[in-house]
Design a protein around this motif. Structure first.
Motif, PDB file in Angstrom:
ATOM      1  N   MET A 105       0.871  -1.180   0.000  1.00 29.21           N
ATOM      2  CA  MET A 105       0.000   0.000   0.000  1.00 29.21           C
ATOM      3  C   MET A 105       0.902   1.221   0.000  1.00 29.21           C
ATOM      4  O   MET A 105       0.561   2.249  -0.578  1.00 29.21           O
ATOM      5  CB  MET A 105      -0.878   0.005   1.259  1.00 29.21           C
ATOM      6  CG  MET A 105      -2.245  -0.595   1.038  1.00 29.21           C
ATOM      7  SD  MET A 105      -2.976  -1.193   2.555  1.00 29.21           S
ATOM      8  CE  MET A 105      -3.272   0.328   3.407  1.00 29.21           C
TER       9      MET A 105
ATOM     10  N   ALA B 262      -2.062  -5.871  -6.845  1.00 32.51           N
ATOM     11  CA  ALA B 262      -3.445  -6.207  -6.501  1.00 32.51           C
ATOM     12  C   ALA B 262      -3.521  -7.611  -5.921  1.00 32.51           C
ATOM     13  O   ALA B 262      -4.180  -7.853  -4.910  1.00 32.51           O
ATOM     14  CB  ALA B 262      -4.326  -6.092  -7.732  1.00 32.51           C
TER      15      ALA B 262
ATOM     16  N   ARG C 204      -2.231  -7.724  -2.383  1.00 29.33           N
ATOM     17  CA  ARG C 204      -3.197  -7.213  -1.409  1.00 29.33           C
ATOM     18  C   ARG C 204      -4.327  -8.192  -1.174  1.00 29.33           C
ATOM     19  O   ARG C 204      -4.862  -8.292  -0.096  1.00 29.33           O
ATOM     20  CB  ARG C 204      -3.756  -5.873  -1.864  1.00 29.33           C
ATOM     21  CG  ARG C 204      -2.738  -4.780  -1.598  1.00 29.33           C
ATOM     22  CD  ARG C 204      -3.253  -3.460  -2.065  1.00 29.33           C
ATOM     23  NE  ARG C 204      -2.150  -2.699  -2.638  1.00 29.33           N
ATOM     24  CZ  ARG C 204      -2.314  -1.646  -3.393  1.00 29.33           C
ATOM     25  NH1 ARG C 204      -3.525  -1.221  -3.683  1.00 29.33           N
ATOM     26  NH2 ARG C 204      -1.270  -1.008  -3.867  1.00 29.33           N
ATOM     27  N   ARG C 205      -4.683  -8.889  -2.218  1.00 30.37           N
ATOM     28  CA  ARG C 205      -5.773  -9.852  -2.045  1.00 30.37           C
ATOM     29  C   ARG C 205      -5.327 -11.081  -1.271  1.00 30.37           C
ATOM     30  O   ARG C 205      -6.142 -11.801  -0.732  1.00 30.37           O
ATOM     31  CB  ARG C 205      -6.351 -10.255  -3.410  1.00 30.37           C
ATOM     32  CG  ARG C 205      -7.346  -9.236  -3.892  1.00 30.37           C
ATOM     33  CD  ARG C 205      -7.659  -9.352  -5.357  1.00 30.37           C
ATOM     34  NE  ARG C 205      -8.052  -8.041  -5.859  1.00 30.37           N
ATOM     35  CZ  ARG C 205      -7.918  -7.648  -7.101  1.00 30.37           C
ATOM     36  NH1 ARG C 205      -7.387  -8.453  -8.002  1.00 30.37           N
ATOM     37  NH2 ARG C 205      -8.297  -6.451  -7.462  1.00 30.37           N
TER      38      ARG C 205
ATOM     39  N   TYR D 128      -6.379  -7.460   5.595  1.00 28.11           N
ATOM     40  CA  TYR D 128      -6.046  -6.206   6.250  1.00 28.11           C
ATOM     41  C   TYR D 128      -7.215  -5.724   7.088  1.00 28.11           C
ATOM     42  O   TYR D 128      -8.333  -5.621   6.595  1.00 28.11           O
ATOM     43  CB  TYR D 128      -5.711  -5.163   5.179  1.00 28.11           C
ATOM     44  CG  TYR D 128      -4.789  -4.082   5.665  1.00 28.11           C
ATOM     45  CD1 TYR D 128      -3.414  -4.239   5.541  1.00 28.11           C
ATOM     46  CD2 TYR D 128      -5.274  -2.924   6.249  1.00 28.11           C
ATOM     47  CE1 TYR D 128      -2.549  -3.263   6.011  1.00 28.11           C
ATOM     48  CE2 TYR D 128      -4.411  -1.940   6.717  1.00 28.11           C
ATOM     49  CZ  TYR D 128      -3.060  -2.112   6.588  1.00 28.11           C
ATOM     50  OH  TYR D 128      -2.204  -1.153   7.055  1.00 28.11           O
TER      51      TYR D 128
ATOM     52  N   ILE E 158      -8.327  -2.595   9.771  1.00 31.39           N
ATOM     53  CA  ILE E 158      -7.908  -1.308  10.329  1.00 31.39           C
ATOM     54  C   ILE E 158      -8.923  -0.828  11.367  1.00 31.39           C
ATOM     55  O   ILE E 158      -9.993  -1.404  11.521  1.00 31.39           O
ATOM     56  CB  ILE E 158      -7.726  -0.244   9.226  1.00 31.39           C
ATOM     57  CG1 ILE E 158      -8.959  -0.175   8.326  1.00 31.39           C
ATOM     58  CG2 ILE E 158      -6.481  -0.534   8.419  1.00 31.39           C
ATOM     59  CD1 ILE E 158      -8.876   0.885   7.260  1.00 31.39           C
TER      60      ILE E 158
ATOM     61  N   VAL F 238     -13.826  -9.699  -1.697  1.00 34.52           N
ATOM     62  CA  VAL F 238     -12.604 -10.269  -2.267  1.00 34.52           C
ATOM     63  C   VAL F 238     -12.861 -11.622  -2.950  1.00 34.52           C
ATOM     64  O   VAL F 238     -12.409 -11.834  -4.084  1.00 34.52           O
ATOM     65  CB  VAL F 238     -11.460 -10.319  -1.226  1.00 34.52           C
ATOM     66  CG1 VAL F 238     -10.242 -11.048  -1.781  1.00 34.52           C
ATOM     67  CG2 VAL F 238     -11.052  -8.893  -0.835  1.00 34.52           C
TER      68      VAL F 238
ATOM     69  N   LEU G 274     -14.148 -10.855  -6.287  1.00 35.83           N
ATOM     70  CA  LEU G 274     -13.059 -10.402  -7.176  1.00 35.83           C
ATOM     71  C   LEU G 274     -12.274 -11.588  -7.709  1.00 35.83           C
ATOM     72  O   LEU G 274     -11.762 -11.569  -8.824  1.00 35.83           O
ATOM     73  CB  LEU G 274     -12.100  -9.478  -6.417  1.00 35.83           C
ATOM     74  CG  LEU G 274     -12.546  -8.048  -6.167  1.00 35.83           C
ATOM     75  CD1 LEU G 274     -11.551  -7.344  -5.251  1.00 35.83           C
ATOM     76  CD2 LEU G 274     -12.652  -7.295  -7.498  1.00 35.83           C
TER      77      LEU G 274
HETATM   78  P1  ADP Z   1      -5.628  -1.821  -6.627  1.00 38.64           P
HETATM   79  O1  ADP Z   1      -4.922  -0.558  -6.214  1.00 38.64           O
HETATM   80  O2  ADP Z   1      -4.722  -2.804  -7.262  1.00 38.64           O
HETATM   81  O3  ADP Z   1      -6.914  -1.572  -7.355  1.00 38.64           O
HETATM   82  P2  ADP Z   1      -6.959  -1.902  -4.157  1.00 38.64           P
HETATM   83  O4  ADP Z   1      -6.304  -0.722  -3.535  1.00 38.64           O
HETATM   84  O5  ADP Z   1      -8.347  -1.764  -4.657  1.00 38.64           O
HETATM   85  O6  ADP Z   1      -6.030  -2.532  -5.279  1.00 38.64           O
HETATM   86  O7  ADP Z   1      -6.932  -3.040  -3.069  1.00 38.64           O
HETATM   87  C1  ADP Z   1      -7.115  -4.412  -3.377  1.00 38.64           C
HETATM   88  C2  ADP Z   1      -7.705  -5.100  -2.162  1.00 38.64           C
HETATM   89  O8  ADP Z   1      -6.912  -4.793  -1.008  1.00 38.64           O
HETATM   90  C3  ADP Z   1      -9.078  -4.604  -1.887  1.00 38.64           C
HETATM   91  O9  ADP Z   1     -10.003  -5.608  -2.211  1.00 38.64           O
HETATM   92  C4  ADP Z   1      -9.124  -4.273  -0.446  1.00 38.64           C
HETATM   93  O10 ADP Z   1      -9.933  -5.198   0.264  1.00 38.64           O
HETATM   94  C5  ADP Z   1      -7.727  -4.415   0.071  1.00 38.64           C
HETATM   95  N1  ADP Z   1      -7.273  -3.117   0.605  1.00 38.64           N
HETATM   96  C6  ADP Z   1      -6.521  -2.192  -0.001  1.00 38.64           C
HETATM   97  N2  ADP Z   1      -6.326  -1.133   0.769  1.00 38.64           N
HETATM   98  C7  ADP Z   1      -6.972  -1.383   1.905  1.00 38.64           C
HETATM   99  C8  ADP Z   1      -7.156  -0.669   3.113  1.00 38.64           C
HETATM  100  N3  ADP Z   1      -6.630   0.543   3.329  1.00 38.64           N
HETATM  101  N4  ADP Z   1      -7.891  -1.226   4.056  1.00 38.64           N
HETATM  102  C9  ADP Z   1      -8.431  -2.414   3.874  1.00 38.64           C
HETATM  103  N5  ADP Z   1      -8.297  -3.167   2.767  1.00 38.64           N
HETATM  104  C10 ADP Z   1      -7.582  -2.645   1.791  1.00 38.64           C
END
Ligand code: ADP
Ligand code: ADP
Length: 228
Positions: A51, A72, A75-76, A80, A82, A100, A103
Motif C-alpha cells: 500500500m 493487486a 493485497r488480495r 487487512y 484497520i 474479495v 473479485l
Molecule cells: P488496486 O490498487 O490494485 O486496485 P486496491 O487498492 O483496490 O487494489 O486493493 C485491493 C484489495 O486490497 C481490496 O479488495 C481491499 O480489500 C484491500 N485493501 C486495499 N487497501 C486497503 C485498506 N486501506 N484497508 C483495507 N483493505 C484494503
C-alpha cells in the motif's frame, strides 16, 4: 516467511518514517508491533502489502521480493483490518465479506458457504446478521465483520492496524480473547499494531518495539518483562 532487511521509508516530503528495519517472522507467528504514535508502525505494515512502497531495503514473503509481486494480487492475499474498517454502508454484511472472493471469481455457492462459515468463526450468527447493514451493528460487531472480511479469501498473512482502538475496554478485552483463539485455530501469520502495552503482552508471540522509525527490540513477552 516474512522478512525485512534494512527496510527504510522516506516520504515524498523527505520525512524518514522508517529507518533500516530488520526482522523475520515465522509462519503462524503472532507478531505485535508497538510504539508511540508516529513511530512508523502503520508505515511498516503498509509496506508489507505495498500500500506504501518502501524506499530501500528488501521485503520478502517466502523468499519472494514483494516488489516483484503483482500489487493487486499481493493485497488480495494479505488480509487487512484497520481501526475504522470502512465497511461499505450500502452493502449488507454478507456482501461486505464477499468482496474479495467475488473479485477472485468464486462461484456463488462457494461464496455463500464461506460467508456463513466466517460469520460463525467471528461469533456472529449468520441467520441474524448476513442481511443486515453495517450501521445496524455495534462497533465490536463491525470489527468482527472486518476480521471476517480480512479472512475471506483465506490469506496467509493478516495485518491488523489498531483494529480494537475505537472499542470500549470490555468489548476490546473480549475481542482480544477471541482473536487469540482464532489465531490458535487458523495457525496463520498475524501482524498486529497497537500502542497499548497490555494489549501487546496479551496477544503477541513476539513484540517488536518501534520508536522514531527504528526497531528497538523484538522479543517474546516473557523476555521483555523479565530482562532489564
Ligand atoms: P488496486 O490498487 O490494485 O486496485 P486496491 O487498492 O483496490 O487494489 O486493493 C485491493 C484489495 O486490497 C481490496 O479488495 C481491499 O480489500 C484491500 N485493501 C486495499 N487497501 C486497503 C485498506 N486501506 N484497508 C483495507 N483493505 C484494503
Ligand atoms: P504510527 O503508525 O506509528 O503512528 P506512521 O507510520 O503512521 O506512525 O507515521 C510515521 C511518521 O511518518 C509520522 O511522523 C507521520 O507523520 C509520517 N507520515 C505518515 N504518512 C506520511 C506521508 N504520506 N507523508 C509524509 N509523512 C508521513
Amino acid at each position: 516467511m516474512l522478512k525485512f532487511e534494512n527496510v527504510s521509508k522516506v516520504y515524498d516530503d523527505g520525512f524518514q518514517a522508517v529507518s533500516s528495519v530488520n526482522f523475520e517472522i515465522q509462519e503462524g507467528e503472532f507478531l505485535v508491533i508497538i510504539g508511540p504514535s508516529g513511530s512508523g508502525k502503520s508505515t511498516t505494515m503498509k509496506m508489507i502489502n505495498r500500500m506504501i512502497p518502501h524506499t530501500s531495503g528488501t521485503i520478502t514473503i517466502d523468499g519472494n521480493d514483494v516488489t516483484k509481486l503483482n500489487a493487486a494480487e499481493l493485497r488480495r492475499n494479505i488480509g487487512y483490518v484497520i481501526q475504522h474498517i470502512g465497511l461499505f454502508p450500502h452493502y449488507t454484511i454478507a456482501k461486505n465479506i464477499a468482496i474479495v472472493p467475488e473479485l477472485k471469481g468464486w462461484d456463488k455457492e462457494k461464496i455463500n458457504d464461506r460467508v456463513h462459515e466466517l460469520l460463525k468463526m467471528v461469533g456472529l450468527d449468520p441467520e441474524v446478521y448476513s442481511d443486515r447493514y453495517p450501521k445496524e451493528l455495534s462497533g465490536g460487531q463491525q470489527q468482527r465483520v472486518g476480521v471476517a472480511r480480512a479472512l475471506a479469501s483465506n490469506p496467509r498473512v493478516i495485518l491488523m492496524d489498531e483494529p480494537f482502538g475505537a472499542l470500549d475496554p470490555l468489548t476490546r478485552d473480549q475481542l482480544q480473547g477471541e482473536l487469540i483463539s482464532l489465531h490458535q485455530k487458523l495457525k496463520k501469520t498475524f501482524v498486529f499494531v497497537t500502542h497499548d502495552m497490555d494489549e501487546a503482552l496479551k496477544l503477541g508471540d513476539r513484540i517488536a518495539i518501534m520508536k522514531d522509525g527504528k526497531l528497538l527490540q523484538i522479543d517474546t513477552p516473557e523476555k521483555l518483562l523479565h530482562e532489564p
